[in-house]
Design a protein around this motif. Sequence first.
Motif, short mmCIF file in Angstrom:
data_model
loop_
_atom_site.label_atom_id
_atom_site.label_comp_id
_atom_site.label_asym_id
_atom_site.label_seq_id
_atom_site.Cartn_x
_atom_site.Cartn_y
_atom_site.Cartn_z
N SER A 152 -68.40 -41.09 7.44
CA SER A 152 -68.24 -39.75 6.84
C SER A 152 -66.84 -39.58 6.29
N ASN A 153 -65.86 -40.04 7.04
CA ASN A 153 -64.48 -39.91 6.63
C ASN A 153 -64.21 -40.69 5.34
N LEU A 154 -64.72 -41.92 5.27
CA LEU A 154 -64.53 -42.74 4.08
C LEU A 154 -65.26 -42.14 2.89
N ARG A 163 -65.88 -38.96 2.37
CA ARG A 163 -65.07 -37.80 1.95
C ARG A 163 -63.90 -38.24 1.07
N GLN A 164 -63.22 -39.30 1.49
CA GLN A 164 -62.08 -39.80 0.72
C GLN A 164 -62.51 -40.31 -0.65
N LEU A 165 -63.64 -40.97 -0.71
CA LEU A 165 -64.16 -41.46 -1.99
C LEU A 165 -64.49 -40.31 -2.93
N LEU A 209 -63.30 -37.24 -2.87
CA LEU A 209 -62.07 -36.55 -3.27
C LEU A 209 -61.34 -37.30 -4.39
N ARG A 210 -61.40 -38.60 -4.35
CA ARG A 210 -60.71 -39.40 -5.38
C ARG A 210 -61.46 -39.38 -6.70
#
Length: 134
Positions: free
Chosen positions: A123-125, A127-129, A131-132
């Motif tokens: 989930s964290n990864l 989210r980062q993807l 956002l980028r």
Amino acid sequence: MTTSSTLSVASLQTFMDYLTREGIARSTRESYVQGWRKFTRTIASLDHQPPGWEDKILLFVTHLSEQGLSPKTIRTYVSGVRYHLKMTKTKLNEDHYVLNLIFKATAKLYAGKAKDDRLPITSNLLRQLVLRVH
């Protein structure tokens, strides 16, 4: 070392057996023994015996491939079988076309079954993807 002029064939044979055993690494020797045992069990379980060693080796390789063993393991086992047969002075075809074809096909099949060792997207990864990208 004996000082008499008569040589003991039994003694020389024992020493020759020792030298042939020690001519290959212990781990290789153990792999060869494992391959030979598997070969003899496989051949003994066939519903009828093929006439020659080459045919038996082909069936053995086919069986190992069917079981999904890696090409490297199969080659090691075949090397073990060939080693044992050569030690008994059994003549073998060194350049066996059909055996080489089976090895190639096994490598292709095995490559198609390669494990996917990628980890799932957390989930964290994710989210980062996202956002980028935005």
